[in-house]
Design a protein around this motif. Structure first.
Motif, PDB file in Angstrom:
ATOM      1  N   CYS A  63     155.095  25.749 -74.262  1.00  0.00           N
ATOM      2  CA  CYS A  63     155.683  24.931 -73.165  1.00  0.00           C
ATOM      3  C   CYS A  63     156.352  25.844 -71.916  1.00  0.00           C
ATOM      4  O   CYS A  63     156.212  25.225 -70.925  1.00  0.00           O
ATOM      5  CB  CYS A  63     156.964  24.099 -73.843  1.00  0.00           C
ATOM      6  SG  CYS A  63     156.334  22.908 -75.316  1.00  0.00           S
ATOM      7  N   ASP A  71     155.748  26.422 -67.604  1.00  0.00           N
ATOM      8  CA  ASP A  71     154.263  25.869 -67.158  1.00  0.00           C
ATOM      9  C   ASP A  71     153.270  25.915 -68.150  1.00  0.00           C
ATOM     10  O   ASP A  71     152.079  26.269 -67.753  1.00  0.00           O
ATOM     11  CB  ASP A  71     154.014  26.386 -65.736  1.00  0.00           C
ATOM     12  CG  ASP A  71     153.506  27.815 -65.752  1.00  0.00           C
ATOM     13  OD1 ASP A  71     153.911  28.459 -66.842  1.00  0.00           O
ATOM     14  OD2 ASP A  71     152.997  28.732 -64.813  1.00  0.00           O
ATOM     15  N   PRO A  73     150.731  24.816 -71.187  1.00  0.00           N
ATOM     16  CA  PRO A  73     149.853  23.669 -71.440  1.00  0.00           C
ATOM     17  C   PRO A  73     150.539  22.496 -71.825  1.00  0.00           C
ATOM     18  O   PRO A  73     150.235  21.377 -71.531  1.00  0.00           O
ATOM     19  CB  PRO A  73     148.763  23.926 -72.189  1.00  0.00           C
ATOM     20  CG  PRO A  73     149.029  25.455 -72.906  1.00  0.00           C
ATOM     21  CD  PRO A  73     150.296  26.082 -71.957  1.00  0.00           C
ATOM     22  N   ALA A  75     153.490  21.503 -71.317  1.00  0.00           N
ATOM     23  CA  ALA A  75     154.703  21.235 -70.329  1.00  0.00           C
ATOM     24  C   ALA A  75     154.316  20.001 -69.511  1.00  0.00           C
ATOM     25  O   ALA A  75     155.282  19.129 -69.176  1.00  0.00           O
ATOM     26  CB  ALA A  75     155.214  22.305 -69.623  1.00  0.00           C
ATOM     27  N   ALA A  76     153.060  19.882 -69.402  1.00  0.00           N
ATOM     28  CA  ALA A  76     152.508  18.813 -68.603  1.00  0.00           C
ATOM     29  C   ALA A  76     152.921  17.435 -68.897  1.00  0.00           C
ATOM     30  O   ALA A  76     153.468  16.807 -67.869  1.00  0.00           O
ATOM     31  CB  ALA A  76     151.026  18.608 -68.711  1.00  0.00           C
ATOM     32  N   ALA A  77     153.166  17.246 -70.267  1.00  0.00           N
ATOM     33  CA  ALA A  77     153.454  15.758 -70.671  1.00  0.00           C
ATOM     34  C   ALA A  77     154.766  15.879 -70.991  1.00  0.00           C
ATOM     35  O   ALA A  77     155.198  14.494 -71.131  1.00  0.00           O
ATOM     36  CB  ALA A  77     152.798  15.514 -71.909  1.00  0.00           C
ATOM     37  N   ASN A  79     158.941  15.560 -69.987  1.00  0.00           N
ATOM     38  CA  ASN A  79     159.957  15.076 -69.020  1.00  0.00           C
ATOM     39  C   ASN A  79     161.324  14.909 -69.938  1.00  0.00           C
ATOM     40  O   ASN A  79     161.470  14.112 -70.621  1.00  0.00           O
ATOM     41  CB  ASN A  79     159.483  13.510 -68.390  1.00  0.00           C
ATOM     42  CG  ASN A  79     160.234  13.256 -67.483  1.00  0.00           C
ATOM     43  OD1 ASN A  79     161.377  14.108 -66.705  1.00  0.00           O
ATOM     44  ND2 ASN A  79     160.472  12.075 -67.095  1.00  0.00           N
ATOM     45  N   LYS A  81     161.010  18.949 -67.669  1.00  0.00           N
ATOM     46  CA  LYS A  81     160.114  19.887 -68.110  1.00  0.00           C
ATOM     47  C   LYS A  81     161.144  20.964 -68.439  1.00  0.00           C
ATOM     48  O   LYS A  81     162.372  21.115 -68.067  1.00  0.00           O
ATOM     49  CB  LYS A  81     159.483  20.519 -66.690  1.00  0.00           C
ATOM     50  CG  LYS A  81     158.639  19.282 -66.072  1.00  0.00           C
ATOM     51  CD  LYS A  81     157.248  19.314 -66.301  1.00  0.00           C
ATOM     52  CE  LYS A  81     156.603  18.259 -65.770  1.00  0.00           C
ATOM     53  NZ  LYS A  81     155.516  17.504 -66.798  1.00  0.00           N
TER      54      LYS A  81
END
Ligand code: HEC
Length: 142
Positions: A63, A71, A73, A75-77, A79, A81
């Motif tokens: 994360c 950043d 992998p 972390a993209a999903a 919220n 972040k």
């Protein structure tokens, strides 16, 4: 082969055999036996700094990213972040105690998001937590 050489060989063979079959015995030669080298590794005190580096890579970076930019992998999903640990104002404002609490108890323990998971196994490893905090601090701008 004469008798003297034969006897010398036999004694050498027997003594090295003895050293291998009795790992608790003092090594018979100058070379440490494999058994005693392995025992030395097993007896070495754990290195909290090394354990923390491994933990960050295997548990946090997914994360927070390899260098704490938030950043990874995973972390993209997310919220919210994970913040970039290089945020200078945040580094100044946050305390080591707050870092310790969120790392061990997870986001909700400090009113933050539950996406930041607790690490209950670290309760018994305060030295590793200290080193994790140093890693997070190490991402501060110089
Ligand atoms: C599943 C994703 C995920 C993992 C794994 C994870 N974190 Fe987090 N972390 C987060 C998120 C999301 C936040 C932000 C929560 C918020 O702002 O509400 C956070 C917040 C933090 C904070 C506080 C930052 C602030 O804004 O005050 C620290 C310190 C932290 N994490 C350290 C770690 C460490 C050390 C590890 C590994 C032991 C780790 N995290 C593992 C997602 C994760």
């Amino acid at each position: 082969m004469n008798l003297a050489r034969y006897l010398t060989l036999a004694v050498l063979t027997l003594s090295s055999f003895g050293a291998c079959s009795r790992p608790d015995a003092a090594p018979a030669s100058h070379e440490p036996s494999v058994a005693s080298a392995a025992a030395a590794v097993a007896d070495a005190p754990p290195d909290p700094a090394m354990e923390a580096r491994t933990l960050f890579r295997t548990r946090c970076a997914v994360c927070h990213g390899d260098v704490g930019k938030g950043d990874g992998p995973g972390a993209a999903a997310l919220n919210p972040k994970p913040r970039a640990f290089a945020d200078a104002a945040w580094q100044q404002a946050t305390t080591d105690d707050a870092l310790r609490t969120i790392i061990v108890q997870g986001g909700p323990a400090v009113g933050k998001n539950a996406a930041m998971p607790p690490n209950p196994d670290l309760v018994s490893k305060p030295a590793v937590v200290v080193e994790l905090i140093k890693i997070v601090r190490g991402f501060a701008p110089k």
